[in-house]
Motif scaffolding. Structure first.
Motif, short mmCIF file in Angstrom:
data_model
loop_
_atom_site.label_atom_id
_atom_site.label_comp_id
_atom_site.label_asym_id
_atom_site.label_seq_id
_atom_site.Cartn_x
_atom_site.Cartn_y
_atom_site.Cartn_z
N GLU A 1 0.82 -1.20 0.00
CA GLU A 1 0.00 0.00 0.00
C GLU A 1 0.86 1.26 0.00
O GLU A 1 0.62 2.19 -0.76
N VAL A 2 1.88 1.27 0.87
CA VAL A 2 2.76 2.44 0.95
C VAL A 2 3.51 2.64 -0.36
O VAL A 2 3.66 3.76 -0.84
N PHE A 3 3.97 1.53 -0.95
CA PHE A 3 4.71 1.63 -2.20
C PHE A 3 3.88 1.14 -3.38
O PHE A 3 4.41 0.58 -4.34
N GLN A 4 2.59 1.32 -3.27
CA GLN A 4 1.67 0.84 -4.30
C GLN A 4 2.01 1.41 -5.68
O GLN A 4 1.94 0.72 -6.69
N SER A 5 2.37 2.68 -5.72
CA SER A 5 2.66 3.31 -7.01
C SER A 5 3.85 2.66 -7.70
O SER A 5 3.93 2.67 -8.94
N LEU A 6 4.78 2.09 -6.93
CA LEU A 6 5.93 1.44 -7.55
C LEU A 6 5.53 0.11 -8.18
O LEU A 6 6.14 -0.32 -9.17
N TYR A 7 4.52 -0.54 -7.62
CA TYR A 7 4.07 -1.80 -8.18
C TYR A 7 3.30 -1.60 -9.49
O TYR A 7 3.22 -2.52 -10.31
N ASN A 8 2.76 -0.39 -9.67
CA ASN A 8 1.86 -0.18 -10.79
C ASN A 8 2.51 0.46 -11.99
O ASN A 8 1.82 0.83 -12.94
N ILE A 9 3.83 0.66 -11.97
CA ILE A 9 4.50 1.23 -13.14
C ILE A 9 4.59 0.16 -14.21
O ILE A 9 5.18 -0.90 -13.99
N PRO A 10 4.01 0.41 -15.38
CA PRO A 10 3.98 -0.65 -16.40
C PRO A 10 5.35 -0.91 -17.04
O PRO A 10 6.14 0.01 -17.26
N ASP A 11 5.61 -2.19 -17.29
CA ASP A 11 6.77 -2.64 -18.07
C ASP A 11 8.11 -2.27 -17.45
O ASP A 11 9.10 -2.08 -18.17
N ILE A 12 8.17 -2.13 -16.14
CA ILE A 12 9.47 -1.88 -15.51
C ILE A 12 9.56 -2.75 -14.27
O ILE A 12 8.57 -3.32 -13.79
N PHE A 13 10.78 -2.84 -13.73
CA PHE A 13 11.04 -3.61 -12.52
C PHE A 13 11.71 -2.69 -11.50
O PHE A 13 12.58 -1.89 -11.84
N ILE A 14 11.29 -2.84 -10.24
CA ILE A 14 11.85 -2.04 -9.16
C ILE A 14 12.78 -2.93 -8.34
O ILE A 14 12.42 -4.04 -7.95
N SER A 15 13.97 -2.42 -8.07
CA SER A 15 14.92 -3.19 -7.25
C SER A 15 15.66 -2.24 -6.33
O SER A 15 15.66 -1.01 -6.52
N ASN A 16 16.30 -2.83 -5.30
CA ASN A 16 17.14 -2.08 -4.36
C ASN A 16 16.39 -0.92 -3.71
O ASN A 16 16.94 0.17 -3.53
N LEU A 17 15.14 -1.15 -3.33
CA LEU A 17 14.39 -0.15 -2.60
C LEU A 17 14.89 -0.07 -1.18
O LEU A 17 15.06 -1.09 -0.50
N SER A 18 15.16 1.15 -0.72
CA SER A 18 15.67 1.32 0.64
C SER A 18 15.20 2.65 1.19
O SER A 18 14.88 3.58 0.44
N ILE A 19 15.15 2.72 2.52
CA ILE A 19 14.85 3.96 3.22
C ILE A 19 15.82 4.11 4.37
O ILE A 19 15.96 3.20 5.21
#
Length: 574
Positions: free
Chosen positions: A195-213
């Motif tokens: 939910e907090v990072f929902q927008s990152l899951y919904n980006i089409p045709d890309i992959f998210i990696s190395n997310l950090s805070i």
């Protein structure tokens, strides 16, 4: 002379070669170039789209994370938890749990929120979980794994906000301090990553990696990425906390993804130019030019040329309809503007004053003659009474108080004054009858609404033949609601010519041209126009002949008595 034995070339092959060299080959070159440029443009567009989507996703992450941080601060600022722990006792768990339920269970950003006391001798774990969560399992995992890690992290820390992960779950933790800045409890917020990072899951045709805070790695389902992919690092700072992630997108080639595209482009290239020219021609003739005509016509109307008409013939049925509707709309707009202008002019208070000032002054001449005659004979009370009546009528005609509407009782004073003077002139030939509802004496009516009609009846009928005049005022109800009726009935006969003049006087004429008031029905026209201005459609004025030898003038006012006064107030403001 030596003859050339070389045979001439074939026309067929010559035309084919000319077509190849002068038509097909250029088209192939142009089409291929266009395809290459399209591929390049598509790549750049993908990159730009990825950049924009990632930035938008980051902004949404910022907002959600800021909301989480503000919620954590609110726990301290609200004072509910601090007050519960300060009072102590067995109700600490109840009050804190109730606060957490109200504060966090409605938000989908939290899986579970815990508050634990730092007092080792009094272990209190208040918590609230999102609906559907296994509370006992979460509490067991919290006390066994999360709480020890939290205590180690917050040891010797102030009230700052920190992040950590346990078993791939993300937690926000912080100390809760009392007014002496001594920790009394620990706040642990188990965040819902999806939910907090929902927008990152919904980006089409890309992959998210190395997310950090703040350097704490946050595992996502897409952390694996793809081999041979291209990527970019994004970062932002939210309330002093650094968030970073890496965006990867697969290498993409429009040629490899769509093998038939090259053939399609080749075939399209053979047809695109002539078709393009044809389309451009048809588009210009049937759409572009007619649109310019409409735009120009609209601009002329906006510039003030209302009523402008398009006279050019339309190239097709659709624009013919549009031209027709535009012309109709322009004409209607002009008519409406003209009507509004006329109505605004008509609604001026000056018009009503002008109408009031046009009351037939014949009775003044008759009155002066009688006063003069009485004064010559001898001094008596009759002269004084007539002078008083004349003064009353002058006040009514001049309207020094600038009121358009007066009470019925005041209007009846004007009527009495006029009838007194007229009675002196006609003597016993004139008989007056009244039937007035006393409850309506305070009813507001236009100034000089009744007197001109009575004057009209006397001057055109009763002054010559004598007879009876009846005045009736009453209130009634019908299917349209309350109706306030004013009837003036007298002896008399109207000729056909007279009826025609009366009907013309009752027409909805708003002209102030003095020429329009010439004739024998000035009082009727005057009253009708003022009623129309003040009451609109909420009145009726008609003149009837109920029986031969009797003429009835009937005015009916409808609606609440204050409606017309409100309308006149608006007219005076204009």
């Amino acid at each position: 002379m030596k003859r050339d034995n070389k045979s001439p070339g074939s026309l067929k092959y010559g035309l084919t070669l000319a077509t190849l060299l002068c038509w097909i080959l250029p088209i192939i070159v142009v089409t291929t170039t266009a395809a290459v440029l399209f591929d390049s443009y598509y790549r750049k567009n993908i990159e730009h789209s990825t950049q924009m989507n990632s930035e938008n996703a980051m902004r949404q992450v910022e907002l959600r994370m800021l909301s989480v941080i503000e919620d954590s601060k609110a726990v301290s600022y609200d004072g509910v938890v601090r007050e519960a722990y300060r009072n102590g006792g067995r109700l600490v768990y109840y009050y804190v749990t109730e606060y957490l339920n109200q504060k966090f269970t409605r938000s989908s950003q939290y899986r579970c929120v815990f508050i634990s006391s730092v007092n080792e001798n009094e272990s209190i774990h208040s918590f609230a979980c999102a609906p559907g969560m296994p509370k006992l399992d979460l509490l067991r995992n919290y006390t066994t794994n999360v709480l020890p890690a939290t205590k180690d992290l917050l040891k010797d820390k102030d009230t700052g906000i920190y992040f950590m992960t346990v078993d791939n779950e993300l937690y926000l933790v912080r100390n809760l301090l009392d007014k002496d800045f001594v920790p009394y409890a620990i706040l642990v917020m188990n965040l819902e990553k999806s939910e907090v990072f929902q927008s990152l899951y919904n980006i089409p045709d890309i992959f998210i990696s190395n997310l950090s805070i703040d350097g704490v790695h946050i595992p996502l389902s897409s952390d694996e990425g793809e081999t041979g992919s291209e990527g970019t690092e994004f970062g932002t700072v939210v309330d002093g906390h650094v968030i970073k992630f890496y965006v990867q997108r697969p290498r993409f080639s429009v040629w490899n993804s769509v093998p038939m595209l090259r053939w399609a482009i080749f075939l399209i290239g053979l047809l695109v130019l002539p078709l393009l020219m044809l389309v451009i021609l048809l588009f210009y003739k049937n759409i572009n030019h007619p649109m310019k005509v409409l735009i120009n016509a609209n601009a002329r109307v906006q510039s003030g040329e209302r009523g402008y008409q398009i006279k050019e013939d339309a190239p097709n049925f659709e624009f013919k309809q549009l031209y027709h509707h535009f012309n109709s709309m322009s004409t209607e707009l002009k008519n409406q503007f003209d009507q509004i202008y006329l109505e605004q002019q008509a609604l001026q208070q000056a018009k009503i004053k002008a109408l009031q000032s046009q009351i037939n002054p014949h009775f003044l001449n008759n009155t002066l003659e009688i006063i003069n005659l009485e004064a010559r004979v001898a001094e008596n009370e009759s002269v004084c009474s007539m002078i008083e009546a004349l003064s009353t009528m002058l006040d009514a005609a001049i309207g020094r108080d600038d009121r358009s509407r007066i009470q019925l009782s005041e209007e009846l004073r004007y009527v009495d004054a006029y009838l007194y003077i007229t009675k002196k002139r006609l003597g016993d030939r004139l008989t007056i009858k009244r039937d007035i509802d006393p409850d309506m004496l305070s009813f507001l009516i236009p100034r000089l609404m009744l007197q001109p009609i009575i004057e009209n009846a006397i001057e055109h009928d009763l002054s010559r033949t004598g007879g009876e005049l009846s005045l009736r005022v009453y209130r009634t109800e019908d299917n349209m609601g309350a109706a306030f009726c004013f009837e003036i009935e007298h002896d008399g006969i109207i000729t056909d010519k007279g009826w025609a003049k009366i009907q013309k006087s009752l027409e909805p004429d708003v002209s102030l041209d003095p020429e329009s008031f010439k004739g024998n029905s000035v009082g009727i026209r005057n009253v009708n126009q003022r009623l129309r201005l003040m009451y609109g459609d909420n009145y009726s004025f008609e003149i009837l002949q109920p029986v031969r030898g009797r003429i009835l003038a009937k005015i009916v006012l409808r609606g609440e008595n204050g409606q017309a006064e409100n309308k006149m107030h608006k007219i005076e403001q204009l």
